[in-house]
Enzyme design. Structure first.
Site, PDB file in Angstrom:
ATOM      1  N   GLY A  12      17.187 -32.762 -21.434  1.00 44.88           N
ATOM      2  CA  GLY A  12      17.776 -32.898 -20.101  1.00 44.88           C
ATOM      3  C   GLY A  12      16.821 -33.619 -19.158  1.00 44.88           C
ATOM      4  O   GLY A  12      17.208 -34.508 -18.401  1.00 44.88           O
ATOM      5  N   ASP A  73       6.481 -30.095 -14.959  1.00 46.54           N
ATOM      6  CA  ASP A  73       6.683 -28.647 -15.061  1.00 46.54           C
ATOM      7  C   ASP A  73       7.561 -28.244 -13.891  1.00 46.54           C
ATOM      8  O   ASP A  73       7.265 -28.578 -12.739  1.00 46.54           O
ATOM      9  CB  ASP A  73       5.374 -27.865 -15.065  1.00 46.54           C
ATOM     10  CG  ASP A  73       5.611 -26.478 -15.657  1.00 46.54           C
ATOM     11  OD1 ASP A  73       5.952 -26.405 -16.863  1.00 46.54           O
ATOM     12  OD2 ASP A  73       5.506 -25.471 -14.931  1.00 46.54           O
ATOM     13  N   GLY A 182      20.025 -26.362 -18.058  1.00 47.19           N
ATOM     14  CA  GLY A 182      19.353 -25.175 -17.516  1.00 47.19           C
ATOM     15  C   GLY A 182      20.227 -24.396 -16.539  1.00 47.19           C
ATOM     16  O   GLY A 182      21.359 -24.021 -16.833  1.00 47.19           O
ATOM     17  N   ASP A 184      21.554 -25.397 -13.746  1.00 42.91           N
ATOM     18  CA  ASP A 184      22.446 -26.202 -12.883  1.00 42.91           C
ATOM     19  C   ASP A 184      23.817 -25.555 -12.656  1.00 42.91           C
ATOM     20  O   ASP A 184      24.335 -25.621 -11.535  1.00 42.91           O
ATOM     21  CB  ASP A 184      22.614 -27.621 -13.457  1.00 42.91           C
ATOM     22  CG  ASP A 184      21.428 -28.523 -13.137  1.00 42.91           C
ATOM     23  OD1 ASP A 184      20.869 -28.396 -12.033  1.00 42.91           O
ATOM     24  OD2 ASP A 184      21.057 -29.350 -13.987  1.00 42.91           O
ATOM     25  N   ARG A 211      13.295 -33.186  -9.163  1.00 41.85           N
ATOM     26  CA  ARG A 211      12.703 -34.154 -10.102  1.00 41.85           C
ATOM     27  C   ARG A 211      12.762 -35.565  -9.490  1.00 41.85           C
ATOM     28  O   ARG A 211      11.819 -36.347  -9.646  1.00 41.85           O
ATOM     29  CB  ARG A 211      13.490 -34.078 -11.419  1.00 41.85           C
ATOM     30  CG  ARG A 211      12.959 -34.929 -12.557  1.00 41.85           C
ATOM     31  CD  ARG A 211      13.446 -34.434 -13.908  1.00 41.85           C
ATOM     32  NE  ARG A 211      12.972 -33.083 -14.162  1.00 41.85           N
ATOM     33  CZ  ARG A 211      13.745 -32.004 -14.090  1.00 41.85           C
ATOM     34  NH1 ARG A 211      15.035 -32.104 -13.823  1.00 41.85           N
ATOM     35  NH2 ARG A 211      13.229 -30.808 -14.300  1.00 41.85           N
TER      36      ARG A 211
HETATM   37  P1  ITT Z   1       8.887 -29.210 -21.502  1.00 35.55           P
HETATM   38  O1  ITT Z   1       7.851 -28.131 -21.211  1.00 35.55           O
HETATM   39  O2  ITT Z   1       8.782 -29.753 -22.887  1.00 35.55           O
HETATM   40  O3  ITT Z   1       8.892 -30.266 -20.452  1.00 35.55           O
HETATM   41  P2  ITT Z   1      10.735 -27.092 -20.738  1.00 35.55           P
HETATM   42  O4  ITT Z   1      12.210 -27.043 -20.570  1.00 35.55           O
HETATM   43  O5  ITT Z   1      10.093 -25.955 -21.483  1.00 35.55           O
HETATM   44  O6  ITT Z   1      10.361 -28.498 -21.425  1.00 35.55           O
HETATM   45  P3  ITT Z   1       9.464 -26.233 -18.294  1.00 35.55           P
HETATM   46  O7  ITT Z   1       8.480 -25.351 -18.949  1.00 35.55           O
HETATM   47  O8  ITT Z   1       9.012 -27.082 -17.146  1.00 35.55           O
HETATM   48  O9  ITT Z   1      10.086 -27.279 -19.335  1.00 35.55           O
HETATM   49  O10 ITT Z   1      10.701 -25.329 -17.836  1.00 35.55           O
HETATM   50  C1  ITT Z   1      11.645 -25.853 -16.967  1.00 35.55           C
HETATM   51  C2  ITT Z   1      12.871 -24.950 -16.961  1.00 35.55           C
HETATM   52  O11 ITT Z   1      13.321 -24.801 -15.590  1.00 35.55           O
HETATM   53  C3  ITT Z   1      14.023 -25.620 -17.692  1.00 35.55           C
HETATM   54  O12 ITT Z   1      14.024 -25.275 -19.067  1.00 35.55           O
HETATM   55  C4  ITT Z   1      15.230 -25.066 -16.931  1.00 35.55           C
HETATM   56  O13 ITT Z   1      15.531 -23.754 -17.375  1.00 35.55           O
HETATM   57  C5  ITT Z   1      14.708 -24.970 -15.491  1.00 35.55           C
HETATM   58  N1  ITT Z   1      14.963 -26.250 -14.788  1.00 35.55           N
HETATM   59  C6  ITT Z   1      14.044 -27.175 -14.385  1.00 35.55           C
HETATM   60  N2  ITT Z   1      14.623 -28.222 -13.820  1.00 35.55           N
HETATM   61  C7  ITT Z   1      15.941 -27.987 -13.848  1.00 35.55           C
HETATM   62  C8  ITT Z   1      17.066 -28.717 -13.429  1.00 35.55           C
HETATM   63  O14 ITT Z   1      16.959 -29.937 -12.917  1.00 35.55           O
HETATM   64  N3  ITT Z   1      18.268 -28.173 -13.603  1.00 35.55           N
HETATM   65  C9  ITT Z   1      18.399 -26.937 -14.141  1.00 35.55           C
HETATM   66  N4  ITT Z   1      17.393 -26.195 -14.592  1.00 35.55           N
HETATM   67  C10 ITT Z   1      16.159 -26.713 -14.451  1.00 35.55           C
END
Ligand code: ITT
Length: 228
Positions: A12, A73, A182, A184, A211
């Site tokens: 995503g 992150d 996630g 959203d 982002r």
């Molecule tokens: P990487 O560490 O490999 O980048 P990750 O998904 O584990 O992937 P994070 O540790 O930064 O990344 O966790 C971010 C979480 O926060 C993500 O999995 C979603 O659950 C939530 N999240 C972040 N940005 C979001 C968005 O734009 N829309 C919805 N949920 C989001």
């Protein structure tokens, strides 16, 4: 042309970052980890803050790929939950499960459990108190471990009401929407709070999201930096 790696294993995030970077006029070859033809172990994110975790990811992947890396992150901070899930957003509902049980779940299954947990924890919290924001911190690192730039963005909203809530109406009921990833589907976008970020067209989300803001600041930094 220098190469920059999008150091994330979240499809995503890759979708959103690639689309926003395509629209910029940077003279940089942007690649995802998937484009490198091998798999990479996920670094342990035990930094305790978005900045610390983004730094862990950017430096770890830059070392592994031997290329400059941009890590993101991010997470959801919900005020009545004292900022949770925060840095634990991606694994919030499965933190107490043994690692092999966590690994057996797909990302979509995990997202759905996370949503259920948040809605359950907010049970009986009225709509106007369910304020929340997405937060994104980005870090750009070199293979030698140098941090070239950091940036941040936030995206304000509220968590909607589940269909079982006596005060839920068509415009406040969640989950809703097929876009994004996630949390959203449960995030009602400020200031109207009548649609979720999963109902936004991706191009709209990419103009106003946490982002988008962090990346826009990072793009300005990238214009002034000579990547190794
Ligand atoms: P990487 O560490 O490999 O980048 P990750 O998904 O584990 O992937 P994070 O540790 O930064 O990344 O966790 C971010 C979480 O926060 C993500 O999995 C979603 O659950 C939530 N999240 C972040 N940005 C979001 C968005 O734009 N829309 C919805 N949920 C989001």
């Amino acid at each position: 042309m220098p190469t920059l790696i999008l150091a994330t294993q979240n499809p995503g995030k890759v979708r959103e970052l690639e689309s926003m970077l395509r629209a910029s006029d940077l003279d940089i070859d942007i690649k995802g980890l998937d484009d490198l033809g091998q798999s990479f172990p996920e670094p342990v994110e035990d930094g305790g803050s978005f900045l610390a975790n983004a730094t862990i990811k950017a430096t770890a992947y830059a070392k592994l790929t031997n290329l400059p890396c941009l890590a993101d992150d991010s997470g959801l901070e919900i005020d009545p939950l004292e900022g949770r899930p925060g840095v634990n957003s991606s694994h919030y509902a499965v933190l107490d499960l043994p690692q092999d049980h966590q690994d057996a779940l797909s990302r979509e299954q995990r997202d759905s459990k996370n949503i259920d947990k948040v809605l359950e924890e907010l049970d009986a919290v009225p709509l106007d108190e369910r304020t929340a924001r997405f937060v994104c911190t980005m870090v750009l690192a070199t293979p030698s471990g140098e941090i070239l730039a950091t940036s941040q963005g936030t995206f304000e909203g509220r968590i909607g009401l589940p269909p079982t809530d006596p005060f839920a109406t068509p415009s406040t009921t969640v989950p809703r929407g097929d876009h994004g990833f996630g949390y959203d589907p449960i995030f009602l976008v400020s200031p109207e709070h009548d649609h979720t970020s999963a109902q936004l067209d991706p191009s709209e989300k990419n103009k106003i999201s946490h982002r988008a803001k962090a990346l826009s600041a990072m793009i300005e930094r990238l214009r002034t930096i000579d990547l190794p």
